[in-house]
Motif scaffolding. Sequence first.
Motif, mmCIF file in Angstrom:
data_model
loop_
_atom_site.group_PDB
_atom_site.id
_atom_site.type_symbol
_atom_site.label_atom_id
_atom_site.label_comp_id
_atom_site.label_asym_id
_atom_site.label_seq_id
_atom_site.Cartn_x
_atom_site.Cartn_y
_atom_site.Cartn_z
ATOM 1 N N PRO A 33 0.812 -1.225 0.000
ATOM 2 C CA PRO A 33 0.000 0.000 0.000
ATOM 3 C C PRO A 33 0.844 1.274 0.000
ATOM 4 C CG PRO A 33 -0.805 -1.582 1.621
ATOM 5 C CD PRO A 33 0.505 -2.108 1.132
ATOM 6 N N ASP A 34 2.053 1.198 0.526
ATOM 7 C CA ASP A 34 2.927 2.373 0.577
ATOM 8 C C ASP A 34 3.810 2.500 -0.657
ATOM 9 O OD1 ASP A 34 4.550 0.221 0.986
ATOM 10 O OD2 ASP A 34 5.443 0.941 2.867
ATOM 11 N N GLY A 35 3.599 1.620 -1.651
ATOM 12 C CA GLY A 35 4.371 1.685 -2.881
ATOM 13 C C GLY A 35 5.703 0.985 -2.829
ATOM 14 N N ARG A 36 6.026 0.356 -1.701
ATOM 15 C CA ARG A 36 7.300 -0.340 -1.587
ATOM 16 C C ARG A 36 7.141 -1.817 -1.934
ATOM 17 N NH1 ARG A 36 9.814 0.665 4.162
ATOM 18 N NH2 ARG A 36 7.693 0.101 4.761
ATOM 19 N N LYS A 37 8.280 -2.434 -2.281
ATOM 20 C CA LYS A 37 8.285 -3.874 -2.559
ATOM 21 C C LYS A 37 7.834 -4.629 -1.318
ATOM 22 C CE LYS A 37 11.920 -6.461 -2.219
ATOM 23 N NZ LYS A 37 13.212 -7.195 -2.373
ATOM 24 N N LEU A 38 7.030 -5.668 -1.519
ATOM 25 C CA LEU A 38 6.582 -6.483 -0.400
ATOM 26 C C LEU A 38 7.746 -7.242 0.208
ATOM 27 C CD1 LEU A 38 3.265 -8.032 -1.788
ATOM 28 C CD2 LEU A 38 3.546 -5.993 -0.370
ATOM 29 N N SER A 39 7.659 -7.472 1.511
ATOM 30 C CA SER A 39 8.632 -8.324 2.178
ATOM 31 C C SER A 39 7.862 -9.317 3.033
ATOM 32 C CB SER A 39 9.587 -7.504 3.057
ATOM 33 O OG SER A 39 8.919 -7.059 4.214
ATOM 34 N N LYS A 40 8.583 -10.282 3.587
ATOM 35 C CA LYS A 40 7.912 -11.300 4.390
ATOM 36 C C LYS A 40 7.419 -10.761 5.728
ATOM 37 C CE LYS A 40 10.202 -15.071 2.058
ATOM 38 N NZ LYS A 40 11.290 -16.037 2.014
ATOM 39 N N SER A 41 7.718 -9.506 6.024
ATOM 40 C CA SER A 41 7.215 -8.897 7.257
ATOM 41 C C SER A 41 5.859 -8.240 7.055
ATOM 42 C CB SER A 41 8.226 -7.852 7.762
ATOM 43 O OG SER A 41 8.397 -6.824 6.813
ATOM 44 N N PHE A 42 5.369 -8.192 5.804
ATOM 45 C CA PHE A 42 4.053 -7.602 5.541
ATOM 46 C C PHE A 42 2.981 -8.663 5.793
ATOM 47 C CE2 PHE A 42 6.589 -4.518 3.278
ATOM 48 C CZ PHE A 42 5.872 -3.339 3.408
ATOM 49 N N ALA A 43 2.490 -8.715 7.014
ATOM 50 C CA ALA A 43 1.546 -9.775 7.367
ATOM 51 C C ALA A 43 0.235 -9.659 6.595
ATOM 52 C CB ALA A 43 1.262 -9.738 8.870
ATOM 53 N N ASP A 44 -0.181 -8.430 6.260
ATOM 54 C CA ASP A 44 -1.491 -8.265 5.626
ATOM 55 C C ASP A 44 -1.500 -8.742 4.179
ATOM 56 O OD1 ASP A 44 0.227 -6.246 4.925
ATOM 57 O OD2 ASP A 44 -1.322 -4.714 4.763
ATOM 58 N N THR A 45 -0.324 -8.967 3.579
ATOM 59 C CA THR A 45 -0.280 -9.515 2.231
ATOM 60 C C THR A 45 0.238 -10.949 2.214
ATOM 61 O OG1 THR A 45 1.933 -8.590 1.874
ATOM 62 C CG2 THR A 45 0.062 -7.244 1.178
ATOM 63 N N GLY A 46 0.399 -11.553 3.386
ATOM 64 C CA GLY A 46 0.818 -12.945 3.458
ATOM 65 C C GLY A 46 -0.290 -13.860 2.971
ATOM 66 N N LEU A 47 0.086 -14.896 2.244
ATOM 67 C CA LEU A 47 -0.927 -15.796 1.686
ATOM 68 C C LEU A 47 -1.695 -16.522 2.773
ATOM 69 C CD1 LEU A 47 0.955 -17.300 -1.399
ATOM 70 C CD2 LEU A 47 -0.504 -15.273 -1.258
ATOM 71 N N ALA A 48 -1.018 -16.929 3.842
ATOM 72 C CA ALA A 48 -1.718 -17.621 4.932
ATOM 73 C C ALA A 48 -2.748 -16.716 5.576
ATOM 74 C CB ALA A 48 -0.707 -18.107 5.965
ATOM 75 N N ALA A 49 -2.380 -15.437 5.790
ATOM 76 C CA ALA A 49 -3.315 -14.498 6.407
ATOM 77 C C ALA A 49 -4.514 -14.235 5.488
ATOM 78 C CB ALA A 49 -2.601 -13.186 6.736
ATOM 79 N N LEU A 50 -4.256 -14.127 4.194
ATOM 80 C CA LEU A 50 -5.355 -13.919 3.246
ATOM 81 C C LEU A 50 -6.288 -15.123 3.226
ATOM 82 C CD1 LEU A 50 -3.337 -12.290 0.318
ATOM 83 C CD2 LEU A 50 -5.084 -11.166 1.703
ATOM 84 N N ARG A 51 -5.706 -16.309 3.258
ATOM 85 C CA ARG A 51 -6.523 -17.520 3.250
ATOM 86 C C ARG A 51 -7.390 -17.595 4.504
ATOM 87 N NH1 ARG A 51 -2.676 -20.754 2.498
ATOM 88 N NH2 ARG A 51 -2.319 -21.530 4.612
ATOM 89 N N GLU A 52 -6.788 -17.294 5.652
ATOM 90 C CA GLU A 52 -7.528 -17.337 6.916
ATOM 91 C C GLU A 52 -8.612 -16.267 6.975
ATOM 92 O OE1 GLU A 52 -4.518 -17.005 9.843
ATOM 93 O OE2 GLU A 52 -3.625 -18.976 9.388
ATOM 94 N N ALA A 53 -8.408 -15.180 6.214
ATOM 95 C CA ALA A 53 -9.413 -14.113 6.185
ATOM 96 C C ALA A 53 -10.543 -14.415 5.211
ATOM 97 C CB ALA A 53 -8.751 -12.789 5.812
#
Length: 291
Positions: free
Chosen positions: A258-278
């Motif tokens: 959302p801030d225009g930066r490259k995703l990293s593994k610390s971005f929990a809101d774009t993690g696949l597991a978190a998206l699946r659980e949501a």
Amino acid sequence: MTLLTFRFAPSPNGELHLGHAYSALLNQKLARATGGRLLLRIEDIDTTRCTPEFEAGIFRDLRWLGLGWEEPVRRQSEHFADYQAVLDRLIREELVYPAFMSRGEIRAFIADREKRGRDWPRDPDGVPLYPAVDKALPMRERQRRIAENAHFAWRLDVNAAMARVGKNLAWMEFSDEMLSATHAVDARPQDWGDVIVARREIPTSYHLAVVVDDALQGVSHVVRGQDLYSATGVQRLLQEILGLPQPSYFHHRLVLGPDGRKLSKSFADTGLAALREAGASPADVRRLIGI
């Protein structure tokens, strides 16, 4: 007729995010479109940060997305002997040298030079190049330090390697996601200075392991993120001095946060597991990343 071979090669040092999903699904799409193969490789040479839990999460996320791959999966941590053999060759051919400077010593050395008005060169990521004073150490001194268990890393002598090649290097880069056309890109490994190719405790680095693995697995097309574009020059140099085949490359667009930066593994809101659980579905993920 030789099948085209693609690979998706994540590191199990965190959870996969939307950027990983894009790369994995694009590789699958291209493999299917060309009637080729798709391999999965676990790049886990960092034995301190990579864990079985994160690896299990990778398999879980990829299967949820509908990704399929050929077995067996290659885990880099199971093939250190392959990398050691290649490292031994580079040592014999005097294309690498043991570098003993600590991070603190490197910072102090560079700070001293910059105080004297010298602009210290930096690599494409903005990191200062290694001050290769260790190249001047006599062999006896190198052996003494190694025998006394001094901490060191094996660094590629990029000038010696370029002299060995004796020509300008390039790689073939595809222009778009359809792999419809290629153009030559000048490889500039010297921009990275004397990169680490192995450490005392681990006989490889990312650069060395990836070129060895791509060759052993017959990878014909490397499709990965734009953030690795410049690093391809180092890998082309290693391929050339080791006599390894040269894949074609496509460095795809990055999925940004959302801030225009490259995703990293610390971005929990774009993690696949978190998206699946949501409650997100694989189709939702495909729409989010534009596949």
